[in-house]
Design a protein around this motif. Structure first.
Motif, PDB file in Angstrom:
ATOM      1  N   ASN A  91      18.828  13.918   2.956  1.00 14.95           N
ATOM      2  CA  ASN A  91      19.774  12.913   2.299  1.00 14.95           C
ATOM      3  C   ASN A  91      21.098  13.679   1.007  1.00 14.95           C
ATOM      4  OD1 ASN A  91      18.740  10.051   2.179  1.00 14.95           O
ATOM      5  ND2 ASN A  91      17.209  10.890   0.490  1.00 14.95           N
ATOM      6  N   SER A  92      20.824  15.653   1.498  1.00 20.04           N
ATOM      7  CA  SER A  92      22.499  15.763   0.969  1.00 20.04           C
ATOM      8  C   SER A  92      23.713  15.824   1.941  1.00 20.04           C
ATOM      9  CB  SER A  92      22.184  17.573   0.433  1.00 20.04           C
ATOM     10  OG  SER A  92      21.722  17.701   2.276  1.00 20.04           O
ATOM     11  N   CYS A  93      23.001  15.322   3.253  1.00 19.34           N
ATOM     12  CA  CYS A  93      23.661  15.327   4.141  1.00 19.34           C
ATOM     13  C   CYS A  93      25.124  13.985   4.236  1.00 19.34           C
ATOM     14  CB  CYS A  93      23.771  14.638   5.367  1.00 19.34           C
ATOM     15  SG  CYS A  93      22.613  16.738   5.965  1.00 19.34           S
ATOM     16  N   GLY A  94      26.772  13.843   4.336  1.00 21.87           N
ATOM     17  CA  GLY A  94      27.566  13.083   4.067  1.00 21.87           C
ATOM     18  C   GLY A  94      27.132  11.474   5.418  1.00 21.87           C
ATOM     19  N   VAL A  95      28.094  11.054   4.985  1.00 14.22           N
ATOM     20  CA  VAL A  95      28.257   9.649   5.723  1.00 14.22           C
ATOM     21  C   VAL A  95      28.461   9.901   6.957  1.00 14.22           C
ATOM     22  CG1 VAL A  95      29.266   7.157   6.190  1.00 14.22           C
ATOM     23  CG2 VAL A  95      27.685   7.823   3.445  1.00 14.22           C
ATOM     24  N   GLN A 104       8.112  12.030  14.348  1.00 21.45           N
ATOM     25  CA  GLN A 104       7.423  10.952  13.596  1.00 21.45           C
ATOM     26  C   GLN A 104       9.503  10.583  13.011  1.00 21.45           C
ATOM     27  OE1 GLN A 104       5.696  12.626   9.406  1.00 21.45           O
ATOM     28  NE2 GLN A 104       5.605  14.786  10.896  1.00 21.45           N
ATOM     29  N   PRO A 105       9.208   9.375  12.791  1.00 20.48           N
ATOM     30  CA  PRO A 105      10.907   8.410  12.138  1.00 20.48           C
ATOM     31  C   PRO A 105      10.654   8.993  11.295  1.00 20.48           C
ATOM     32  CG  PRO A 105       8.061   6.997  12.622  1.00 20.48           C
ATOM     33  CD  PRO A 105       7.645   8.230  13.215  1.00 20.48           C
ATOM     34  N   LEU A 106      11.867   8.926  10.690  1.00 21.10           N
ATOM     35  CA  LEU A 106      12.667   9.070   9.825  1.00 21.10           C
ATOM     36  C   LEU A 106      12.368   7.870   8.550  1.00 21.10           C
ATOM     37  CD1 LEU A 106      13.424  11.517   7.852  1.00 21.10           C
ATOM     38  CD2 LEU A 106      16.078  10.196   9.203  1.00 21.10           C
ATOM     39  N   VAL A 107      11.794   8.024   7.568  1.00 21.39           N
ATOM     40  CA  VAL A 107      11.820   6.777   6.520  1.00 21.39           C
ATOM     41  C   VAL A 107      12.347   6.570   5.332  1.00 21.39           C
ATOM     42  CG1 VAL A 107       9.772   4.484   5.438  1.00 21.39           C
ATOM     43  CG2 VAL A 107       9.563   6.301   7.666  1.00 21.39           C
ATOM     44  N   ALA A 108      13.499   6.543   5.282  1.00 21.54           N
ATOM     45  CA  ALA A 108      14.768   6.896   4.560  1.00 21.54           C
ATOM     46  C   ALA A 108      15.636   6.417   4.504  1.00 21.54           C
ATOM     47  CB  ALA A 108      15.237   7.886   4.647  1.00 21.54           C
ATOM     48  N   ALA A 109      16.258   5.170   3.012  1.00 19.07           N
ATOM     49  CA  ALA A 109      17.262   4.789   2.771  1.00 19.07           C
ATOM     50  C   ALA A 109      18.337   5.436   3.130  1.00 19.07           C
ATOM     51  CB  ALA A 109      16.861   4.154   1.465  1.00 19.07           C
ATOM     52  N   GLY A 110      19.158   5.028   3.499  1.00 19.71           N
ATOM     53  CA  GLY A 110      20.565   5.672   3.981  1.00 19.71           C
ATOM     54  C   GLY A 110      20.814   6.703   5.211  1.00 19.71           C
ATOM     55  N   TRP A 111      19.802   5.590   5.796  1.00 18.16           N
ATOM     56  CA  TRP A 111      19.795   6.879   7.388  1.00 18.16           C
ATOM     57  C   TRP A 111      19.081   5.317   8.507  1.00 18.16           C
ATOM     58  CZ3 TRP A 111      21.272  11.094   9.378  1.00 18.16           C
ATOM     59  CH2 TRP A 111      21.375  11.904   8.113  1.00 18.16           C
ATOM     60  N   LYS A 112      20.175   4.718   9.530  1.00 20.60           N
ATOM     61  CA  LYS A 112      19.686   3.976  10.257  1.00 20.60           C
ATOM     62  C   LYS A 112      19.613   4.566  11.429  1.00 20.60           C
ATOM     63  CE  LYS A 112      22.611   0.360  12.963  1.00 20.60           C
ATOM     64  NZ  LYS A 112      23.706  -0.248  12.806  1.00 20.60           N
ATOM     65  N   PHE A 131      16.341   9.214  16.502  1.00 22.35           N
ATOM     66  CA  PHE A 131      18.328   9.260  16.517  1.00 22.35           C
ATOM     67  C   PHE A 131      18.193   8.960  15.173  1.00 22.35           C
ATOM     68  CE2 PHE A 131      17.394   9.950  21.069  1.00 22.35           C
ATOM     69  CZ  PHE A 131      17.316  11.309  21.320  1.00 22.35           C
ATOM     70  N   TYR A 132      19.491   9.119  14.232  1.00 19.98           N
ATOM     71  CA  TYR A 132      19.475   8.489  13.133  1.00 19.98           C
ATOM     72  C   TYR A 132      20.472   9.074  12.684  1.00 19.98           C
ATOM     73  CZ  TYR A 132      14.804   7.629  12.684  1.00 19.98           C
ATOM     74  OH  TYR A 132      13.324   6.913  12.647  1.00 19.98           O
ATOM     75  N   THR A 133      21.396   7.990  12.265  1.00 17.15           N
ATOM     76  CA  THR A 133      22.780   8.281  11.332  1.00 17.15           C
ATOM     77  C   THR A 133      23.359   7.843  10.126  1.00 17.15           C
ATOM     78  OG1 THR A 133      25.808   7.946  11.609  1.00 17.15           O
ATOM     79  CG2 THR A 133      23.831   5.972  11.963  1.00 17.15           C
ATOM     80  N   ARG A 134      23.542   9.047   9.420  1.00 14.99           N
ATOM     81  CA  ARG A 134      23.821   8.338   7.878  1.00 14.99           C
ATOM     82  C   ARG A 134      25.316   7.349   7.116  1.00 14.99           C
ATOM     83  NH1 ARG A 134      21.706   8.910   2.897  1.00 14.99           N
ATOM     84  NH2 ARG A 134      22.333  10.192   1.562  1.00 14.99           N
ATOM     85  N   VAL A 135      24.032   6.033   6.692  1.00 12.72           N
ATOM     86  CA  VAL A 135      25.489   5.754   6.482  1.00 12.72           C
ATOM     87  C   VAL A 135      25.334   5.191   4.695  1.00 12.72           C
ATOM     88  CG1 VAL A 135      24.880   4.367   8.669  1.00 12.72           C
ATOM     89  CG2 VAL A 135      23.205   3.253   6.791  1.00 12.72           C
TER      90      VAL A 135
END
Length: 135
Positions: A91-95, A104-112, A131-135
């Motif tokens: 979560n310290s990473c930029g959009v 394991q899947p990433l279960v985190a708000a802000g990642w799509k 594969f996720y991107t920060r939104v």
């Protein structure tokens, strides 16, 4: 910048550095023998490539993940508290940052999720890769 958290002998870092000549790459590995093998492998690369690679021996949670645009996280074997710690760092990473997470899947708000997960073969076995991107 590409950051491999748990870089082992450095295969992903070396491949990324060779494939993307304008990118900086870094690997973080806790185990000394694997870290040393990565450093040794990189020493065989041409100087222009090797200068774009940084190796860190130690705890991946003590390294700043915030500047990375692409992160590789082999979370095979991570328990829930460790995954939560990874999410805090991610979560310290930029959009627009990308995360490649294994097993394991990433279960985190802000990642799509960018695309459906897929099963890939590695030298150590098969793993589902997300594969996720920060939104």
């Amino acid at each position: 910048t590409f950051l491999d958290c748990g870089s082992g002998v450095g295969k992903a870092v070396l491949a990324f550095a060779l494939l993307y000549p304008t990118c900086y790459c870094a690997g973080v590995e806790l185990r000394p023998t694997l870290h040393e093998a990565a450093v040794h492998a990189a020493s065989a690369l041409p100087g222009l490539v090797a200068r774009r690679i940084r190796w860190h021996r130690g705890d991946m949670f003590e390294v700043d993940w915030g500047e990375a645009r692409i992160l590789l996280l082999n979370s095979t074997g991570f328990d829930e508290p460790l995954m939560h710690k990874c999410i805090e760092k991610l979560n310290s990473c930029g959009v627009g940052s990308r995360a490649i997470v294994m097993s394991q899947p990433l279960v985190a708000a802000g990642w799509k999720e960018m695309r459906p997960a897929g099963l890939f073969r590695f030298s150590w076995g098969n793993a589902t890769v997300y594969f996720y991107t920060r939104v």
